[in-house]
Scaffold this active site. Structure first.
Site, mmCIF file in Angstrom:
data_model
loop_
_atom_site.group_PDB
_atom_site.id
_atom_site.type_symbol
_atom_site.label_atom_id
_atom_site.label_comp_id
_atom_site.label_asym_id
_atom_site.label_seq_id
_atom_site.Cartn_x
_atom_site.Cartn_y
_atom_site.Cartn_z
ATOM 1 N N ARG A 71 3.636 17.708 -3.749
ATOM 2 C CA ARG A 71 2.348 17.762 -4.329
ATOM 3 C C ARG A 71 1.992 19.294 -4.299
ATOM 4 O O ARG A 71 2.132 19.971 -3.437
ATOM 5 C CB ARG A 71 1.162 17.249 -3.105
ATOM 6 N N LYS A 100 -7.342 -4.306 -5.133
ATOM 7 C CA LYS A 100 -6.246 -4.703 -4.535
ATOM 8 C C LYS A 100 -6.026 -6.300 -4.461
ATOM 9 O O LYS A 100 -5.128 -6.765 -4.713
ATOM 10 C CB LYS A 100 -5.914 -4.097 -3.411
ATOM 11 N N ASN A 116 -8.574 -0.383 4.310
ATOM 12 C CA ASN A 116 -8.758 -0.741 2.797
ATOM 13 C C ASN A 116 -7.575 -1.726 2.105
ATOM 14 O O ASN A 116 -7.839 -2.392 1.218
ATOM 15 C CB ASN A 116 -8.543 0.740 1.870
ATOM 16 N N ASP A 117 -6.754 -2.087 3.001
ATOM 17 C CA ASP A 117 -5.800 -3.165 2.647
ATOM 18 C C ASP A 117 -6.293 -4.489 3.212
ATOM 19 O O ASP A 117 -5.612 -5.399 3.019
ATOM 20 C CB ASP A 117 -4.375 -2.744 3.260
ATOM 21 N N GLU A 159 -5.906 18.690 2.771
ATOM 22 C CA GLU A 159 -6.725 19.690 3.383
ATOM 23 C C GLU A 159 -6.669 20.114 4.802
ATOM 24 O O GLU A 159 -6.111 21.258 5.002
ATOM 25 C CB GLU A 159 -8.315 19.485 3.253
ATOM 26 N N GLY A 197 -4.872 3.788 -3.668
ATOM 27 C CA GLY A 197 -5.894 4.420 -4.125
ATOM 28 C C GLY A 197 -5.868 5.771 -4.631
ATOM 29 O O GLY A 197 -6.773 6.374 -5.132
ATOM 30 N N ASP A 198 -4.520 6.231 -4.244
ATOM 31 C CA ASP A 198 -4.191 7.793 -4.648
ATOM 32 C C ASP A 198 -4.242 7.693 -6.144
ATOM 33 O O ASP A 198 -4.390 6.659 -7.186
ATOM 34 C CB ASP A 198 -2.940 8.090 -4.531
ATOM 35 N N ASP A 253 0.781 -1.226 -0.224
ATOM 36 C CA ASP A 253 0.048 -0.070 0.064
ATOM 37 C C ASP A 253 1.002 1.335 0.132
ATOM 38 O O ASP A 253 2.157 1.135 0.329
ATOM 39 C CB ASP A 253 -0.749 -0.047 1.312
#
Lengths: 339, 1132
Positions: free
Chosen positions: B618, B803, B826-827, B521, B700-701, B424
């Site tokens: 970024r 994944k 999420n992993d 953010e 997921g990026d 990940d």
């Protein structure tokens, strides 16, 4: 330090064991150790092999087959299974002094004393002299447990039943006269067998213990009359019986019959002619077995055994050859061909 | 009295009504009926079970993850254990031994190890189950407030029932699936955190129905809630996490319910003082419990090899036994049918029957060749190996007091064979900590990113009461500008940062704590706070901001939200002075094309963008636009009209509207955020690459982020060629992908690097493109063969499910071991799917760790876990496996050869006690210590020469070598029998002496073999060796002793045998010769190995190890990594 531990309770212990840092000896092998090691071990084996071979060669052995399958054999007549109480005589001569003490073996081949169901067919309780087993022998003794009249067989089982009850008499022929060589039958069995493993029931006279029991089917005499000449050598502690009950390892085997240690023959069997009188009472042809008698003297390593010496020599040589191969491999790696 | 009568009438009416409604609800599929405040009714429907029978409709709210009860433990554990072939085999063996006619060895020979195995496993299962019970009890006894007869009482979770009305406090976990009725917040809004469910840390809002909100919050709530008699009709329990359909029937009206009204079990109530809800699904019916699939038991590749070997041994034995049985039948008919001493022993006079019985006898006699003890010892060794991982101080993270943890104790050796590492990104390679490092305002760059964040001297921000640290930027000029308040662009820039976002502020100890949907953010708003522009709070249409100490209210008119397609977000606000302003931030490409003409500072800003992206930061463009009142009025009218339109048309219109508004922007500046790598990540990845491990990143990026991180952590070389979907598609579609790939590698695109041999390629994929693989299964194999030649594969924008699909793809098309590493919920899916799952203990939920096999605190600990622990474990276990097979087989197969010499009668060549002790006492402890302590190279060397790891990937020690050791065992068994046989043939030596000789030779062989295997002699090894050898002599003397013989003559028949044998030189000479000959091949092989490796080691030692150069990414082609990041929705 204590404070630190309090602050971090999950910190693993810093010990040699938990950190896998136990002090250890790590032998660093190299060609310089391995090749000479192989040579040394090889040489040692060769040395042992030579010693064994020399010892073995010095042992005199005389083997006489008396199965009687051949027409010209003196025991040919007796090899017929229908013959009863057949006696045959074997003539042989010794050219030089057969050094004493001489051990007198009988040999059988193709006789599977190590067959499993044969081996377990015995009652160790009975043989230990326990009278309760005289009435109800161990069930593994089947079919040699009870006789036709439902009497328990003592000693029961296959091993005891098939005892090769031999009688050999050895004569030296001196000036045409037969002079009997005294045979010593004492102490031919293992000490533990004679003294502990096998016991007669503590009943006197011994025969009373065998009341209402049957003798094994193949036996000519009951157990308490095995040796008419020596009353102490009867029952389960009869030496011949003990030797027989100790099962052989392999189908070709020998068993010690007597030792020649007495009288004129204490130093061995002198050169001359001998005759061996054999009460031939055990048919072996049905299982293509062979019978023989063996005279042998012994050394520190027991009887003659060439195999061991040769095997040591072979393995020792193999090690030496291997070390030469290694040397070649080593040279190839050390001095690569491109040079 | 009257009251009650009225109530009764009312109830009656309602029941009639319910009956009618019931019917049409059933037609629409809404068959699950929940009546509020009707505990008794629902209690009756609860599931009950008795003796395996179950009835009732809904489950209670109790978690039952335990497996056993007092009654079921014994039968169930036995049932489970006898599913293992070897155990069943031995049970069968035991049953056979009770048949006296075939029993070749005593019954206790196999019951001892079998009992040992069963009890060890049983105790282990029991302990695990107790742990589960304990954790269940902890969950079940959590408190929650339930409305019971007009007032809230605190009950345990397990007492909760469908139809109950519950009150949930702030920061409480929701105990069941609950329909939100009302909350303490305006409009009955409530916020939930779903980190434990989907790993997303941002808050999600849920809103109650307007009807329930209006009518239930007006008065003291308990009274109203107690009288609430609505009935909910909804779907039967299902596993759809993102969908819910239902109707609330109340006071004769129907209200539609959807997922927006549902609070799911396991989520946490945040930012909401109190929420009231109606329990719909409890316990096993809840969506989260429906979703948590069963954990698959993972079996290691070595264990599979082991099973195959065991089966191979069994098949071999069956064949051998069959031959022996045939031999026995032939022997019986040939020899025994004739009159002879053995003929009476032929059972029933039938050679075939005798052969049949001997078949089973041999079956038993050879059973020690099936290594039953192997499984138990295997587990014990695995336990130790995992303990070593837990104990290792080098992978203990002292900052959080968190040691590494092997949660699954049976996978250690897999760690030594990993070939694919699927990682990940967020939180694993990166710290998931974004730092505001630089910015460019009006063409001027502030801050310096060349220094490491930690080294930057913090600025003096004491003038700012809201400052609480966390700004890694050195820009006194900027602070000066801000404090003097002269430059309007700087002011506008920071106003944009504080206004244009979806962050929520929470007050803790007089300081705002920000909760954001994305860390970007949070970093921006946080940085603005440090510099004096503080976002204080927000309501639905109002934002409060403190600008250098002056509190100002901005009226929020519209929020043009971020989507991955738009890649920007804007807010339309009315400033306190009354002017209308649109603040916008977004990816540079999107913003730059929307700027007004002749925008000042454009050139210098573009230069700054290039500079920032080279430094792997970024970037985000900030812009502003003034909106006139007229255009706003017109725009808002259209917007209101759009709200009434059907969904599809509305979305299209909205997009047009948004686009219209975000035009003619005026560029304010650019922000640059550093996505911080975890320490040691580039070094670790480069080391793992040297060790032959392929590292793939699944994130997921967005693509740009992933590629950027790829460069930053040395996954991609500066000159690596990126293969994207278009090209990849062409290659996959071509009939010969390999050739096509080769061609592509050498096209003119490559002309520049043509002279460079072995140029590297990496594949970059995104989630939507991956769906094509579902439709074209044949691409999988092609893709994998391609990927094998590539440096790495980056998968971006993938969902948790995808994944896992990628892991499955790798597993399906290669035989390699895969390892997934991740930190978030999420992993979880990919961690569960891979051969080995590693969870990082990080900030996110801890779900990953819960379902992982190993947990670490840092990514860089992976190098020690794999290269040291994994490698050692693999080496040790394969050593152990091979030795164990050798010792049991060489020992047991002797009977094959002995059979030839005893009429195939299943006669044992060993004393029965020796058979029992050989595997347990004489030869087990030494190999156990070897399997724990053995080290072929030290930990430092394994890290210095990562190439050593490749041996595990190629299965050098566990593949064909296992079968070689079986052949070797066969050879040893031949030697063990035939040398003593040759020595004793035709001599007066009895069976028992030969048995002792062979057993002595077997013990010597096993021990010499251990000496040859051991490279690392600790005191334990030496001790175990001596003790085992001594034990052999002592035990032999004991079992051959007078005392035991006299107590049971039939069981201790060997009395006296060892006394005789141990004093006989021939026995010793024969045993030594046998043992030496048996180990000679192994000895020679090892010696040759020593001679050969002297040379190899030289090579290894002379190889220099280059340190990883960290900051080389500036060399790469800038066009590839011209980053354009915007607010991403957090990791998907």
């Amino acid at each position: 330090m204590v404070k630190e531990e309090n602050e971090s309770p999950n910190r693993p212990d810093n010990t040699a064991f938990t950190q896998q840092r136990l002090p250890a000896w790590q032998p660093m092998l190299s060609a310089g150790i391995v090749i000479p090691g192989f040579v040394l071990i090889g040489l040692a084996f060769i040395g042992i092999g030579v010693a064994l071979l020399i010892t073995s060669r010095n042992i005199q052995v005389l083997e006489l087959d008396y199965t009687g399958t051949e027409q010209n054999s003196p025991c040919f007549q007796c090899s017929d299974p229908d013959q009863q109480d057949c006696v045959c005589t074997l003539q042989f001569s010794i050219n030089s002094l057969f050094e004493g003490p001489v051990f007198f073996y009988y040999g059988l081949s193709n006789y599977f004393q190590n067959y499993r169901r044969y081996g377990v067919s015995r009652d160790d309780g009975q043989l230990y002299g326990d009278l309760s087993y005289f009435k109800e022998p161990y069930d593994q003794c089947e079919p040699y447990r009870f006789d036709r009249n439902k009497r328990p067989i003592v000693p029961c089982g296959s091993v005891a039943n098939c005892i090769a009850v031999y009688t050999f008499r050895l004569f030296q022929i001196v000036n045409g006269q037969q002079k009997e060589v005294p045979l010593d039958g004492k102490g031919i069995a293992w000490w533990t067998d004679y003294n502990i493993k096998f016991r007669n029931p503590t009943v006197t006279p011994l025969r009373n213990a065998f009341n209402s029991t049957a003798k094994p089917l193949f036996w000519p005499r009951p157990a308490y009359e095995l040796d008419p000449s020596d009353p102490a050598n009867n029952g389960f502690i009869n030496q011949d019986f003990l030797v027989w009950m100790r099962r052989a390892a392999l189908p070709d085997f020998r068993k010690l019959y007597r030792r020649i240690t007495e009288g004129d023959y204490a130093n061995g069997l002198p050169a001359g002619n001998y005759s061996l009188e054999i009460a031939y009472n055990y048919p072996v042809l049905s299982f293509s077995g062979r019978k023989m008698v063996v005279f042998s003297n012994v050394s520190w390593m027991g009887g003659k055994n060439e195999f061991l010496g040769i095997a040591y020599l072979v393995i020792g040589t193999l090690c030496v050859v291997m070390s030469v191969v290694m040397l070649i491999v080593y040279a190839k790696f050390k001095f690569p061909e491109e040079d | 009295m009257l009251n009650r009568a009225v109530h009764a009438v009312h109830v009656h009416k309602q029941l009639v009504l319910l009956f009618i409604m019931d019917k049409d609800s059933a037609e629409s599929g809404l068959t699950w009926q929940v009546r509020a405040n009707q505990r008794c009714y629902h209690k009756r429907q609860q599931k009950k079970s008795f003796l395996g029978l179950r009835w009732g409709r809904c489950s209670d709210n109790q978690v039952r993850s335990y497996k056993y009860s007092v009654l079921t433990f014994l039968p169930m554990t036995l049932f489970e254990q006898f599913q293992r072939a070897a155990n069943l085999y031995f049970l069968f063996m035991m049953a056979l031994q009770c048949v006296p006619i075939i029993s070749s060895i005593q019954w206790y020979i196999s019951i001892i190890p079998l009992l040992l195995i069963l009890s060890v496993r049983g105790v282990k299962d029991l302990i695990n189950d107790m742990g589960r019970r304990r954790s269940d009890a902890e969950v079940n006894s959590r408190p929650c407030d339930v409305l019971v007869s007009q007032s809230f009482t605190t009950l345990h979770w397990k007492d909760l029932c469908v139809g109950d009305i519950v009150r949930i406090h702030k920061d409480q976990t929701i105990p069941a699936d609950v329909v939100l009725l009302c909350s303490s917040e305006p409009h009955s809004l409530s916020y939930v955190e779903t980190a434990d469910i989907d790993g997303e840390t941002n808050l999600k809002s849920r809103q109650a129905l307007a009807a329930t909100h209006d009518r239930l919050t007006s008065e003291p709530s308990e009274c109203l809630l107690a009288n609430f008699d609505g009935v909910v009709f909804c779907e039967e329990p299902n596993d759809g996490m993102y969908a819910f359909r239902g109707q609330l029937h109340w006071r004769g009206e129907r209200f539609l319910l959807d997922i927006e009204h549902l609070l799911l079990r396991g989520t946490v109530l945040r930012n909401t003082l109190m929420a009231y809800g109606l329990v719909i699904y409890t316990g096993a019916d809840t969506k989260i419990l429906r979703n948590c699939g069963k954990i698959r038991a993972k079996r290691t590749r070595l264990e599979k090899t082991l099973n195959r070997v065991v089966i191979a041994i069994m098949v071999f034995l069956l064949l051998a036994v069959l031959l022996l049985a045939i031999g026995c039948a032939v022997f019986t008919s040939r020899v025994m049918i004739h009159k002879g001493f053995l003929s009476a022993l032929v059972i029933n006079g039938d050679p075939v029957y005798t052969g049949f019985l001997v078949y089973w006898s041999y079956f038993m006699l050879l059973s020690p060749a099936v290594p039953i003890m192997l499984y138990v010892t295997f587990e014990m060794i695995h336990t130790f190996h995992s303990k070593f991982i837990n104990w290792d101080l080098e992978i203990y993270w002292s900052q959080t007091d968190c040691p590494a943890q092997a949660r699954n104790t049976s996978l250690c050796d897999e760690l030594g064979q990993v070939e694919y590492l699927l990682s990940d990104k967020t939180g694993t390679l990166t710290q998931n900590r974004l730092l505001f490092r630089q910015c460019c305002i009006a063409g001027e760059i502030y801050g310096d990113s060349s220094a490491r964040a930690e080294d930057i001297e913090p600025m003096d921000l004491t003038w700012n009461p809201f400052s609480c640290g966390g700004l890694y930027m050195w820009a006194p000029a900027l602070v000066e500008r801000l404090r003097v308040q002269q430059c309007p662009t700087v002011r506008r820039f920071f106003t944009a940062l504080t206004v244009c976002h979806t962050v929520m502020a929470q007050w803790k100890d007089d300081a705002p704590v920000y909760q954001a949907a994305s860390p970007d953010e949070e970093a921006l708003v946080g940085a603005a706070r440090e510099l004096g522009w503080v976002f204080l709070s927000r309501t639905r249409d109002d934002m409060v901001i403190s600008e250098m100490g002056v509190t100002r209210h901005y009226k929020l008119l519209a929020l043009l939200d971020f989507t991955s397609h738009r890649r920007r977000m804007s807010v339309l606000v009315r400033e306190p002075e009354g002017a209308l302003k649109l603040y916008c931030k977004g990816a540079d490409i999107v913003i730059l094309e929307r700027l007004q003409r002749d925008c000042p500072h454009l050139e210098s800003t573009e230069q700054a963008l290039e500079l920032f992206s080279k430094a792997c930061l970024r970037t985000l463009c900030i812009a502003v636009r003034s909106v006139s009142e007229t255009s706003w009025e017109q725009w808002s009218r259209t917007l209101a009209r759009a709200a009434a339109m059907p969904t599809f048309d509305r979305n299209a219109l909205l997009e047009k509207l948004h686009d219209e508004m975000e035009q003619n922007l005026q560029l304010l500046g650019v922000t640059a955020i550093e996505d911080r790598l975890q320490e040691g990540v580039p070094e670790t990845i480069s080391l793992l690459k040297q060790a032959g491990i392929k590292v793939w990143v699944l994130t997921g990026d967005k693509k740009e982020t992933a590629v950027n991180i790829g460069y930053a952590c040395k996954l991609l070389d500066p000159d690596t060629r990126l293969l994207e979907w278009q090209e990849l598609r062409q290659i996959l579609q071509s009939p010969d992908p390999g050739g096509h790939f080769h061609k592509i590698k050498h096209t003119e695109l490559w002309a520049v690097e043509k002279d460079k041999a072995g140029v590297q390629t990496a594949v970059v994929l995104t989630g939507p493109e991956l769906t094509d693989f579902d439709q074209r299964p044949e691409w999988g194999a092609k893709f994998m063969s391609l990927a094998r030649q590539c440096q790495t594969v980056l998968c971006c924008r993938v969902t948790p499910g995808q994944k896992a699909d990628i892991v499955t793809l790798v597993r399906k098309h290669t035989s390699s071991i895969t390892l997934s590493i991740g930190d978030g919920a999420n992993d979880v899916n990919m961690i569960k799917t891979a051969h080995v799952g590693v969870g990082l203990t990080g900030v996110e939920g801890g779900q990953a760790v819960q379902s992982a096999d190993f947990s670490l605190s840092r990514f860089r600990f992976l190098q020690r876990l794999l290269l040291v622990h994994g490698r050692w474990s693999y080496q040790r276990i394969s050593l152990f496996l091979r030795y164990f097979l050798f010792k049991t087989c060489s020992f047991a197969l002797v009977h094959l050869w002995f059979g030839i010499f005893n009429g195939y009668s299943a006669q044992s060549l060993y004393e029965t006690w020796f058979i029992a002790f050989y595997t347990t006492f004489y030869t087990s402890v030494q190999i156990f210590f070897v399997a724990i302590f053995e080290k072929d190279v030290s930990a430092e060397s394994s890290l210095r020469w990562p190439e050593l790891y490749k041996c595990g990937q190629r299965q050098e020690l566990s593949g064909p070598l296992v079968f070689t050791s079986l052949l070797y065992a066969l050879y040893a068994s031949l030697v063990l029998f035939f040398i003593p046989c040759g020595v004793y043939y035709n001599t007066a030596v009895d069976y028992q002496t030969m048995a002792v000789t062979v057993s002595m030779a077997a013990v010597f062989t096993a021990n010499i073999e251990i000496v040859l295997l051991t490279r690392h002699w600790t005191k334990f090894n030496i001790g175990a060796m001596c003790v085992s050898l001594l034990l052999y002599f002592i035990c032999s003397r004991i079992t051959h002793s007078k005392f035991l013989f006299q107590s049971a003559p039939a069981d201790y028949l060997f009395y006296g045998a060892s006394d005789e044998a141990f004093t006989d030189p021939v026995v010793w000479l024969a045993a030594l010769l046998t043992a030496w000959t048996a180990v000679l091949p192994s000895m020679t092989f090892q010696a040759l190995d020593v001679i050969r490796t002297v040379h190899d080691k030289h090579k290894v030692h002379s190889m220099s190890h280059q340190p990883v150069e960290l900051r080389s990414q500036c060399k790469r082609k800038t066009s590839l990594c011209h980053s354009s990041f915007t607010i991403n929705q957090g990791p998907v």
